[in-house]
Motif scaffolding. Structure first.
Motif, PDB file in Angstrom:
ATOM      1  N   MET A   1     -37.816  -4.776  38.671  1.00  0.00           N
ATOM      2  CA  MET A   1     -38.106  -4.359  40.041  1.00  0.00           C
ATOM      3  C   MET A   1     -39.068  -5.371  40.650  1.00  0.00           C
ATOM      4  SD  MET A   1     -40.464  -1.057  39.011  1.00  0.00           S
ATOM      5  CE  MET A   1     -40.963  -0.651  40.680  1.00  0.00           C
ATOM      6  N   LEU A   2     -39.045  -5.453  41.983  1.00  0.00           N
ATOM      7  CA  LEU A   2     -39.874  -6.421  42.693  1.00  0.00           C
ATOM      8  C   LEU A   2     -41.253  -5.824  42.968  1.00  0.00           C
ATOM      9  CD1 LEU A   2     -39.640  -9.303  43.887  1.00  0.00           C
ATOM     10  CD2 LEU A   2     -39.033  -8.219  46.066  1.00  0.00           C
TER      11      LEU A   2
ATOM     12  N   SER B   1     -33.012 -10.413  36.428  1.00  0.00           N
ATOM     13  CA  SER B   1     -32.872  -9.099  35.795  1.00  0.00           C
ATOM     14  C   SER B   1     -32.862  -9.139  34.270  1.00  0.00           C
ATOM     15  CB  SER B   1     -31.582  -8.424  36.283  1.00  0.00           C
ATOM     16  OG  SER B   1     -31.587  -8.277  37.688  1.00  0.00           O
ATOM     17  N   VAL B   2     -32.722 -10.317  33.694  1.00  0.00           N
ATOM     18  CA  VAL B   2     -32.710 -10.442  32.229  1.00  0.00           C
ATOM     19  C   VAL B   2     -33.887 -11.286  31.750  1.00  0.00           C
ATOM     20  CG1 VAL B   2     -31.396 -11.202  30.212  1.00  0.00           C
ATOM     21  CG2 VAL B   2     -30.203 -10.171  32.164  1.00  0.00           C
ATOM     22  N   LYS B   3     -34.044 -12.458  32.317  1.00  0.00           N
ATOM     23  CA  LYS B   3     -35.105 -13.368  31.874  1.00  0.00           C
ATOM     24  C   LYS B   3     -36.497 -12.736  31.955  1.00  0.00           C
ATOM     25  CE  LYS B   3     -34.419 -17.662  32.819  1.00  0.00           C
ATOM     26  NZ  LYS B   3     -34.339 -18.971  33.532  1.00  0.00           N
ATOM     27  N   PRO B   4     -36.834 -11.979  33.015  1.00  0.00           N
ATOM     28  CA  PRO B   4     -38.189 -11.409  33.060  1.00  0.00           C
ATOM     29  C   PRO B   4     -38.491 -10.438  31.921  1.00  0.00           C
ATOM     30  CG  PRO B   4     -37.237 -11.452  35.253  1.00  0.00           C
ATOM     31  CD  PRO B   4     -36.128 -11.784  34.310  1.00  0.00           C
ATOM     32  N   VAL B   5     -37.493  -9.653  31.471  1.00  0.00           N
ATOM     33  CA  VAL B   5     -37.779  -8.728  30.370  1.00  0.00           C
ATOM     34  C   VAL B   5     -37.868  -9.489  29.045  1.00  0.00           C
ATOM     35  CG1 VAL B   5     -36.921  -6.672  31.512  1.00  0.00           C
ATOM     36  CG2 VAL B   5     -35.336  -8.037  30.164  1.00  0.00           C
ATOM     37  N   TRP B   6     -37.123 -10.592  28.936  1.00  0.00           N
ATOM     38  CA  TRP B   6     -37.252 -11.457  27.763  1.00  0.00           C
ATOM     39  C   TRP B   6     -38.665 -12.066  27.728  1.00  0.00           C
ATOM     40  CZ3 TRP B   6     -34.549 -12.798  23.438  1.00  0.00           C
ATOM     41  CH2 TRP B   6     -34.985 -13.942  22.749  1.00  0.00           C
ATOM     42  N   GLN B   7     -39.096 -12.578  28.864  1.00  0.00           N
ATOM     43  CA  GLN B   7     -40.418 -13.209  28.924  1.00  0.00           C
ATOM     44  C   GLN B   7     -41.549 -12.203  28.691  1.00  0.00           C
ATOM     45  OE1 GLN B   7     -39.953 -14.985  32.813  1.00  0.00           O
ATOM     46  NE2 GLN B   7     -39.282 -16.953  31.970  1.00  0.00           N
ATOM     47  N   ALA B   8     -41.287 -10.933  28.999  1.00  0.00           N
ATOM     48  CA  ALA B   8     -42.273  -9.885  28.753  1.00  0.00           C
ATOM     49  C   ALA B   8     -42.294  -9.425  27.302  1.00  0.00           C
ATOM     50  CB  ALA B   8     -42.011  -8.691  29.672  1.00  0.00           C
TER      51      ALA B   8
ATOM     52  N   PRO C   1     -40.554  -5.829  34.547  1.00  0.00           N
ATOM     53  CA  PRO C   1     -39.727  -4.804  33.898  1.00  0.00           C
ATOM     54  C   PRO C   1     -39.909  -3.435  34.552  1.00  0.00           C
ATOM     55  CG  PRO C   1     -40.773  -6.200  32.256  1.00  0.00           C
ATOM     56  CD  PRO C   1     -41.402  -6.553  33.578  1.00  0.00           C
ATOM     57  N   THR C   2     -38.801  -2.799  34.876  1.00  0.00           N
ATOM     58  CA  THR C   2     -38.845  -1.466  35.480  1.00  0.00           C
ATOM     59  C   THR C   2     -39.292  -0.423  34.475  1.00  0.00           C
ATOM     60  OG1 THR C   2     -37.032  -2.089  36.960  1.00  0.00           O
ATOM     61  CG2 THR C   2     -37.466   0.260  36.691  1.00  0.00           C
TER      62      THR C   2
ATOM     63  N   THR D   1     -34.970  12.614  19.762  1.00  0.00           N
ATOM     64  CA  THR D   1     -36.127  11.753  19.489  1.00  0.00           C
ATOM     65  C   THR D   1     -36.279  10.582  20.450  1.00  0.00           C
ATOM     66  OG1 THR D   1     -34.824  10.398  17.953  1.00  0.00           O
ATOM     67  CG2 THR D   1     -36.022  12.279  17.026  1.00  0.00           C
ATOM     68  N   MET D   2     -35.361  10.425  21.425  1.00  0.00           N
ATOM     69  CA  MET D   2     -35.336   9.182  22.187  1.00  0.00           C
ATOM     70  C   MET D   2     -34.778   9.417  23.584  1.00  0.00           C
ATOM     71  SD  MET D   2     -33.592   5.639  20.780  1.00  0.00           S
ATOM     72  CE  MET D   2     -34.596   5.708  19.295  1.00  0.00           C
ATOM     73  N   ARG D   3     -35.305   8.649  24.554  1.00  0.00           N
ATOM     74  CA  ARG D   3     -34.809   8.689  25.926  1.00  0.00           C
ATOM     75  C   ARG D   3     -34.273   7.303  26.256  1.00  0.00           C
ATOM     76  NH1 ARG D   3     -37.019  13.019  28.747  1.00  0.00           N
ATOM     77  NH2 ARG D   3     -37.414  11.903  30.677  1.00  0.00           N
ATOM     78  N   ILE D   4     -32.985   7.258  26.607  1.00  0.00           N
ATOM     79  CA  ILE D   4     -32.241   6.003  26.725  1.00  0.00           C
ATOM     80  C   ILE D   4     -31.615   5.910  28.107  1.00  0.00           C
ATOM     81  CG2 ILE D   4     -30.277   4.687  25.803  1.00  0.00           C
ATOM     82  CD1 ILE D   4     -30.658   6.289  23.170  1.00  0.00           C
ATOM     83  N   ILE D   5     -31.607   4.706  28.686  1.00  0.00           N
ATOM     84  CA  ILE D   5     -30.818   4.428  29.885  1.00  0.00           C
ATOM     85  C   ILE D   5     -29.721   3.445  29.508  1.00  0.00           C
ATOM     86  CG2 ILE D   5     -30.812   3.407  32.205  1.00  0.00           C
ATOM     87  CD1 ILE D   5     -32.244   6.032  32.164  1.00  0.00           C
ATOM     88  N   VAL D   6     -28.468   3.793  29.830  1.00  0.00           N
ATOM     89  CA  VAL D   6     -27.327   2.915  29.572  1.00  0.00           C
ATOM     90  C   VAL D   6     -26.881   2.292  30.890  1.00  0.00           C
ATOM     91  CG1 VAL D   6     -24.994   2.719  28.672  1.00  0.00           C
ATOM     92  CG2 VAL D   6     -26.596   4.341  27.632  1.00  0.00           C
ATOM     93  N   ASP D   7     -27.004   0.972  30.993  1.00  0.00           N
ATOM     94  CA  ASP D   7     -26.619   0.173  32.158  1.00  0.00           C
ATOM     95  C   ASP D   7     -27.464   0.560  33.378  1.00  0.00           C
ATOM     96  OD1 ASP D   7     -24.823  -1.401  30.780  1.00  0.00           O
ATOM     97  OD2 ASP D   7     -23.095  -0.173  31.298  1.00  0.00           O
ATOM     98  N   THR D   8     -27.964  -0.450  34.060  1.00  0.00           N
ATOM     99  CA  THR D   8     -28.981  -0.181  35.083  1.00  0.00           C
ATOM    100  C   THR D   8     -28.553  -0.618  36.488  1.00  0.00           C
ATOM    101  OG1 THR D   8     -30.160  -2.266  34.639  1.00  0.00           O
ATOM    102  CG2 THR D   8     -30.846  -0.322  33.368  1.00  0.00           C
ATOM    103  N   CYS D   9     -27.243  -0.617  36.729  1.00  0.00           N
ATOM    104  CA  CYS D   9     -26.719  -0.754  38.087  1.00  0.00           C
ATOM    105  C   CYS D   9     -27.085  -2.094  38.732  1.00  0.00           C
ATOM    106  CB  CYS D   9     -27.172   0.425  38.940  1.00  0.00           C
ATOM    107  SG  CYS D   9     -26.762   2.043  38.251  1.00  0.00           S
ATOM    108  N   ILE D  10     -27.238  -2.111  40.059  1.00  0.00           N
ATOM    109  CA  ILE D  10     -27.419  -3.345  40.829  1.00  0.00           C
ATOM    110  C   ILE D  10     -28.892  -3.629  41.107  1.00  0.00           C
ATOM    111  CG2 ILE D  10     -26.911  -4.487  43.028  1.00  0.00           C
ATOM    112  CD1 ILE D  10     -24.346  -2.688  43.098  1.00  0.00           C
ATOM    113  N   GLY D  11     -29.639  -2.587  41.444  1.00  0.00           N
ATOM    114  CA  GLY D  11     -31.061  -2.745  41.712  1.00  0.00           C
ATOM    115  C   GLY D  11     -31.376  -3.031  43.174  1.00  0.00           C
ATOM    116  N   ASN D  12     -32.594  -2.736  43.544  1.00  0.00           N
ATOM    117  CA  ASN D  12     -33.074  -3.015  44.896  1.00  0.00           C
ATOM    118  C   ASN D  12     -33.550  -4.457  45.033  1.00  0.00           C
ATOM    119  OD1 ASN D  12     -32.568  -0.405  45.659  1.00  0.00           O
ATOM    120  ND2 ASN D  12     -34.715   0.171  45.968  1.00  0.00           N
TER     121      ASN D  12
END
Length: 285
Positions: A124-125, A167-174, A132-133, A65-76
């Protein structure tokens, strides 16, 4: 791409970086001379000279029922203090899509903790802004973990190099973040499990389906050599005594079980079963 089937749940490794050597800042005790005395580590987890092999990857988890990503690495595009992690330009998102996980299709992002190499692709930039990616996902963060790093970031004098800032604050603000407890149930098959010590709110991810079971470690263990030496705390551990106690408890519980252990930083083949090896343990792959 490596993948594993655990009952009705499929887990796929999405690789960002894999490297041999250069790990002394994580496990300074793991000198080549000592690693060569642990023969089962070669060839997968150490080379013939005793240099550690490690990986940075995400785990895509597909339940019924769900598609999950666990830990999202370093990022570009992230500016980081570790030169080889700074300003990356990898094919991570293309590889994720090639595995069948277009970023818009992700329902949930799980972070075992909020270190730099576990939150990078949260954002992502785009046109000079961090966005948010995974725009359709809920980002599930441990409440204790989030509160600790939010407080730490308040005194940050260099926000451009702060993973919390980009990497954290922008998804909180969204408005995409849900703060949860360390034993939170995500779906009938997937739950957090507290494995404290590496960070104040560190969790692992337990998967149970159709009588089968797996554990995504996060960083309570960085490398399989710690199975042979549970007393080796990482230099990055928030509380070395607590992280050591967690390893001893978890290894004892996992040893001889059918639980598939999927290491968040284990080089390929990445997963195996913990078995006793004299007075300590090893990973059977």
């Amino acid at each position: 791409m490596l993948s594993w089937q655990v009952g009705g749940v499929k887990i796929t490794r999405i690789l960002e970086l894999e490297a041999t050597g250069g790990t002394r800042f994580i496990l300074p005790q793991a000198t080549p001379e000592v690693i060569q005395t642990i023969p089962w580590l070669a060839p997968y987890f150490a080379d013939e000279t005793g240099r550690l092999r490690m990986s940075i990857h995400a785990l895509a988890v597909e339940t019924p029922t769900m598609r999950i990503i666990v830990d999202t690495c370093i990022g570009n595009d992230k500016q980081r203090d570790i030169p080889t992690w700074s300003g990356l330009q990898t094919n991570f998102l293309a590889d994720l899509a090639a595995a069948g996980f277009a970023r818009e299709s992700i329902d949930v992002v799980l972070c075992t903790h909020l270190h730099v190499d576990h939150v990078g692709w949260n954002t992502m930039l785009v046109d000079g802004k961090w966005v948010p990616t995974f725009p359709n996902a809920r980002y599930l963060l441990g409440r204790a973990e989030y509160d600790y790093w939010r407080t730490e970031d308040e005194g940050n004098t260099d926000p451009e190099r702060s993973p919390f800032h980009d990497s954290v604050k922008p998804v909180w603000q969204a408005g995409l973040v849900d703060l949860v407890e360390t034993d939170h149930q995500i779906s009938p098959e997937v739950s957090f499990e507290p494995t404290l010590g590496h960070t104040p709110g560190h969790v692992s991810v337990r998967i149970r389906s159709q009588g089968q079971e797996a554990l995504i470690t996060g960083d309570f263990i960085h490398h399989p050599c710690q199975l042979a030496r549970p007393d080796w705390a990482s230099r990055a551990d928030f509380d070395a005594d607590a992280s050591t106690a967690t390893r001893e408890r978890m290894f004892g519980a996992l040893a001889g079980s059918e639980v598939l252990v999927i290491g968040t930083h284990f080089a390929a083949p990445t997963a195996g079963h913990v078995v006793r090896d004299g007075e300590t343990y090893r990973l059977a792959v």
